[in-house]
Design an enzyme around this catalytic site. Structure first.
Site, short mmCIF file in Angstrom:
data_model
loop_
_atom_site.label_atom_id
_atom_site.label_comp_id
_atom_site.label_asym_id
_atom_site.label_seq_id
_atom_site.Cartn_x
_atom_site.Cartn_y
_atom_site.Cartn_z
N ASP A 32 -2.64 2.87 2.51
CA ASP A 32 -3.76 3.81 2.61
C ASP A 32 -4.81 3.42 3.65
OD1 ASP A 32 -2.55 5.19 0.52
OD2 ASP A 32 -3.56 3.93 -0.97
N ARG A 33 -4.38 2.74 4.67
CA ARG A 33 -5.29 2.37 5.79
C ARG A 33 -6.37 1.36 5.38
NH1 ARG A 33 -0.96 4.70 7.63
NH2 ARG A 33 -1.24 5.93 9.52
N LEU A 34 -6.21 0.74 4.22
CA LEU A 34 -7.17 -0.32 3.83
C LEU A 34 -6.62 -1.65 4.34
CD1 LEU A 34 -8.53 0.48 0.25
CD2 LEU A 34 -9.71 0.58 2.44
#
Ligand SMILES: Cc1cc2nc3c(=O)[nH]c(=O)nc-3n(C[C@H](O)[C@H](O)[C@H](O)COP(=O)(O)O)c2cc1C
Length: 233
Positions: free
Chosen positions: A197-199
């Protein structure tokens, strides 16, 4: 016509195997780079794990970037070879500050280096030049890298002439004076691990600013005069 590719995206990770400070194998960037680089070398999907995008900048501040191959690294820095008359070399002559980035897609990893370059010694450049396959040595002699040329035929003609001159048993192709290596002495090296999730995880090693002291929460004391910190993705 404008092509919309806004929907192009991949998922980096399904499971949450984060890259935490405790996962660092070294508290200085070279040891950490070695570990990630060696892992990248074990993956057959990565054909050139030593390919890095090198950014230089003109004296007017216009950046340019291209790939080069890393040919050696250690605590002293990161080495690559090129033509000293090329566009990149002319830019580095005026502004020795560069940036280089690796991307190892299958591992969802990237490494970013910032530092300044110095030329390698003539001896080191000559020794590396002669370790290359002879056709590559000939090609380096035949090409005045980055200069406009009328046609490919001219290049092939030069190559033929040089082959006739030097591809004789007992003869060595002389390294052109305009060809050699550089070492990037880094000021900062960032390790980026793509996450769900792009974290993403980012841990950056850098040299501390004058008078800057590591604290317990954000800026950690590393080894060999380095500090490291986590950056927001
Ligand atoms: C994967 C890859 C590796 C490359 N490695 C080198 C290299 O080690 N040295 C080099 O001079 N050019 C290398 N090149 C070519 C450069 O990207 C570039 O075309 C050339 O150095 C001229 O760049 P310049 O005009 O900006 O100086 C490589 C290209 C690719 C795609």
């Amino acid at each position: 016509m404008s092509i919309d590719i806004g929907g192009m995206r991949i998922k980096y990770k399904d499971k949450d195997d984060t890259f935490l400070e405790k996962h660092l194998v070294s508290k200085e960037p070279f040891g950490q780079f070695k570990a990630w680089f060696e892992e990248a070398c074990t993956r057959k999907e990565i054909l050139e794990p030593n390919a890095m995008c090198l950014a230089t900048s003109s004296k007017d501040g216009y950046p340019s970037a291209r790939f080069v191959l890393l040919k050696g690294f250690g605590k002293e820095g990161f080495k690559f070879f090129t033509n000293y008359g090329s566009r990149k070399a002319k830019e580095m002559e005026i502004n020795p500050n560069v940036a280089a980035t690796f991307y190892w897609e299958i591992l969802n990893r990237s490494v970013r280096i910032e530092g300044s370059v110095e030329k390698l010694s003539e001896e080191e450049s000559t020794s590396y030049f002669h370790s290359r396959p002879v056709p590559s040595q000939i090609a380096a002699c035949a090409s005045y890298q980055s200069t406009p040329i009328e046609s490919r035929d001219i290049l092939c003609e030069r190559e033929k002439e040089l082959e006739a001159k030097y591809m004789i048993p007992g003869l060595e192709v002389p390294k052109p004076a305009y060809w050699g290596g550089y070492i990037i002495r880094p000021r900062a090296v960032e390790f980026w691990q793509g996450q769900r999730d792009r974290l993403h995880d980012r841990i950056k090693f850098r040299k501390p600013k004058e008078g800057e002291e590591p604290d317990e929460k954000i800026l950690h004391r590393g080894e060999d005069g380095w500090v490291f910190e986590r950056l927001s993705p």
